[in-house]
Each structure stands twice: as C-alpha cells, then as structure tokens.
Scaffold this active site. Structure first.
Site, PDB file in Angstrom:
ATOM      1  N   GLU A  47       0.834  -1.202   0.000  1.00 13.35           N
ATOM      2  CA  GLU A  47       0.000   0.000   0.000  1.00 13.35           C
ATOM      3  C   GLU A  47       0.870   1.254   0.000  1.00 13.35           C
ATOM      4  O   GLU A  47       1.940   1.278   0.601  1.00 13.35           O
ATOM      5  CB  GLU A  47      -0.898  -0.014   1.243  1.00 13.35           C
ATOM      6  CG  GLU A  47      -1.695  -1.302   1.393  1.00 13.35           C
ATOM      7  CD  GLU A  47      -2.348  -1.469   2.756  1.00 13.35           C
ATOM      8  OE1 GLU A  47      -2.521  -0.451   3.458  1.00 13.35           O
ATOM      9  OE2 GLU A  47      -2.676  -2.607   3.128  1.00 13.35           O
ATOM     10  N   GLU A 100      -9.877   5.837   3.065  1.00 10.61           N
ATOM     11  CA  GLU A 100     -10.203   5.063   4.254  1.00 10.61           C
ATOM     12  C   GLU A 100     -10.113   5.972   5.476  1.00 10.61           C
ATOM     13  O   GLU A 100      -9.218   6.817   5.562  1.00 10.61           O
ATOM     14  CB  GLU A 100      -9.236   3.890   4.401  1.00 10.61           C
ATOM     15  CG  GLU A 100      -9.455   3.039   5.653  1.00 10.61           C
ATOM     16  CD  GLU A 100      -8.449   1.905   5.759  1.00 10.61           C
ATOM     17  OE1 GLU A 100      -8.534   1.139   6.742  1.00 10.61           O
ATOM     18  OE2 GLU A 100      -7.580   1.778   4.872  1.00 10.61           O
TER      19      GLU A 100
END
Length: 399
Positions: A203, A314
């Site tokens: 990520e 997120e």
C-alpha cells in the site's frame, strides 16, 4: 492541535523497552536535517537502513540496477501529458532546509512520544487487523467495517493476474476528530484470501494520522503485510522490510503544498509494480522518481502476482457514544461536488504480465455508508478512468 504526550508519566521499565526499540529504528546518520514542520530527518547510509535487519533479508543485496519501468501504450502517454485541468505536483516540507547526500537514504526519526501515542509498543506502526465480512461476490474486496474502518474505493481484479498499479491523487489535509483516528488515500495491491490469515498487501499514498505522526499534516506513507495485518509489516520504515534507494524522498514526511477548496489543486502520482527481472515490488513517486522496493522474499502470494487492486479513501470511526465521527475523508466534500472541492483519483492504470501499463477499463465501487462518505466514477479522454470520493462523516444524514 498538539498531539504530543510528554506530559504523561511513563514507568522506567516501559520507557527502557521503548528506547531499545527506538534504537533499532534510528540508525546512525551521516547528516541530520531539521524540517520546518518539526520532523528530524536522518541521512542514513543505505547499507545501514532499518530494512536490512529483517531476518528474511539477512543475505539480501540491495538492487543497484534500476528496474525496467512499465511501458506506456502510446495513447496513454499522450493522454497523461495533455491534461490541462489536473493538479500541480506536491513535494515534501523537509526539502526547504536540506537534502541528503548520495549514498544515504532519508529516514524520519522516531521519538518516544511517537510510540506513547500508540495503544502499545506492539501496536506502534501497525494497522489493526480487519475481521472478514461476507460479501455477495467472490470478486469483491472484504474491506468493510472492520474495527471501525470505513472506505470509499474503486477496485478491479479477482480473476486476472496483475503486476502493479498507478494513479494520480490530489492531496488534502482532512480534519481528524480524535487522536487515534486517521484519514488516508492510497493504492492497495493485493493477493491471497480476504477471509484468511494469508492476505498479502502492498500500500502507498498519503495519510493524516495524529496518533502515528503527532500532527495533522498529510504525509507520504507506505504499508505492507504478508499475513492479513497480523504480525508482519508496518507503516513506512517503522519495522524492517521496505528497502529505500532514493535520497530525496522521506517516507512518512509531510507533503506540501496541499489542495484548497475552489483553489489550486496539488497531487501526487503513485506507481507500484513488480520488477519482471528480480521480482521485487517497486514504489515510484511522481513522474520518474524511484523510492525503493519491497523485496519478493517478504511475501507468499505477492511473490508471484497480485489478484486485485484497490484505489480510494479510508478513515477510522472510533466513536462509541452512538454518533458517527466527524473525521473527514479526502477534502471533506462528497463526490458530487466535483473538481476543486472533491478529492480525486485520476488516470487509473494497472500493470500486466508484459510490464505494460494500461487504463483500468472496468472498475467496481464500494462505500459502506454513502450518507457519510461516497464515491462516483467516470471516464474521459483527459483523465481516463477516474473517480471523485470523500465526505464529512458526521452530518444530518450521518448522525
């Protein structure tokens, strides 16, 4: 808001454990740079960096020959450089006061306060594992609502072999309600099962996390795990694993300038791809900068290829009193507000087995509660496949 914790009382044994851990992360530096935002950047010899402490990398030799970058299709190349309404590139704050010499890598120094803001020494620098949640499709990502995590994402994959992803993301400084919440925008490169303990994930993107950094500035970040966030991997360089090769980009350092509502937009381009020759997963920042790589030895499923890529935002909602957090995702505006107000991902691309970049032609979108945060995808000649996303969290429709 000051998120430092120096007023807390800490027992001598705990403090000694924390200091021993910090000493493994803060390697001797050849030069130290004090950033205007308060960060201390240590220029560490590249062969002394924290990554090489990993037991799987005991005999690893740093890759010296740059990997072959993914090839652009001619249509893609023309489109990416003809965009007239895209954002300007953002850079890093610490560059205002110095640079690291060749042969070194910039490492953000870890402090005792950084560790004390975490739940425990074990949790420092780690994401909480998200418990599996059933979905209606075998190709859908199991990212929903674990430990208060909420998303607005686009995803592709499930049946195809993927070898990387690329996107351009505008940078904001969303408001965070409490210290242990965060807001991020990132690319996930995934393989393994979402409902087991073998999920592999790489990520990268930008993040605002008062708990991790002690402030509310957006920062370039990375993460990796080889066991569904259980025991392996961490943010940035807060454990051994990611090998940095660049002396200009500090992972975990603040990004500046940032976008403003109805004003100038600033964005970053993130590229993650698998070197077809060595098998390592490389991180690219901007147009041509190689930051470093995750060695293939760290992974199981990703040692071969990825099966899914996700793009998006997120947040963590920790509210226990029944009210939703007011932590913002992206700019804090919903997707419908569009350019200049909403957050965006543009020019979504994936890397195939031939090390070629191609536009993501088919994406699915997901948001747990569109009254709190949402996402809206589209496609055109300038931005290719793209989407707007985000939201304010708590509002009359998201109580």
């Amino acid at each position: 808001m000051n998120y430092n914790t120096h007023t807390r009382k800490v027992g001598p044994l705990r403090l000694a454990r924390i200091q021993r851990h910090i000493d493994t992360l803060n390697k001797p530096s050849l030069k130290t740079i004090e950033s205007p935002d308060g960060d201390i950047i240590d220029c560490v010899h590249k062969r002394k960096q924290p990554a090489l402490d990993h037991p799987l990398l005991k005999d690893h030799k740093i890759q010296r020959v740059p990997p072959e970058r993914p090839k652009f299709m001619m249509e893609q190349k023309m489109r990416n450089y003809s965009s007239s309404d895209g954002g300007r590139g953002a850079w890093q704050t610490w560059h205002r006061t110095g640079h690291c010499p060749k042969g070194t890598v910039p490492v953000r120094r870890t402090s005792v306060d950084d560790v004390l803001r975490a739940k425990s020494l074990y949790h420092f620098g780690r994401k909480q594992r998200r418990p599996p949640v059933a979905t209606s499709s075998v190709d859908a990502p199991d990212v929903v609502s674990g430990n208060g995590h909420e998303h607005a994402i686009a995803y592709t994959g499930g049946t195809q072999e993927l070898y990387g992803a690329k996107a351009t993301i505008n940078v904001w400084d969303p408001s965070i309600q409490v210290v242990n919440e965060f807001s991020l925008s990132q690319i996930w490169v995934l393989s393994g099962s979402f409902d087991g303990s073998d999920l592999n994930s790489i990520e990268a993107g930008w993040q605002v996390s008062p708990e991790l950094y002690g402030d509310s500035r957006p920062r370039l970040f990375t993460y990796w795990t080889a066991d569904a966030y259980e025991a392996t991997g961490c943010y940035n360089l807060l454990c051994s694993g990611f090998i940095q090769t660049n002396n200009k980009i500090a992972i975990g350092a603040a990004i500046s300038p940032v976008s403003s509502i109805s004003g100038e937009q600033f964005d970053i381009t993130i590229l993650i791809w698998k070197d077809p020759r060595k098998g390592n997963w490389w991180l690219g920042f901007g147009d041509n900068t190689l930051v470093g790589y995750w060695p293939a030895e760290l992974f199981t499923h990703l040692a071969d290829h990825a099966t899914m890529v996700e793009f998006g935002g997120e947040i963590v909602n920790t509210r226990s009193d029944g009210a939703h957090t007011s932590t913002q995702m992206g700019s804090g505006h919903f997707a419908d507000d569009g350019f200049g107000k909403s957050s965006y991902f543009r020019n979504l691309e994936v890397v195939d087995s031939d090390n070629s970049l191609s536009s993501v032609e088919s994406i699915s979108i997901l948001a747990e509660d569109t009254n709190c945060y949402n996402i809206k995808s589209s496609s055109n000649a300038e931005w290719g496949t793209h989407f707007y996303y985000g939201g304010p969290g708590n509002n009359p429709k998201c109580p």
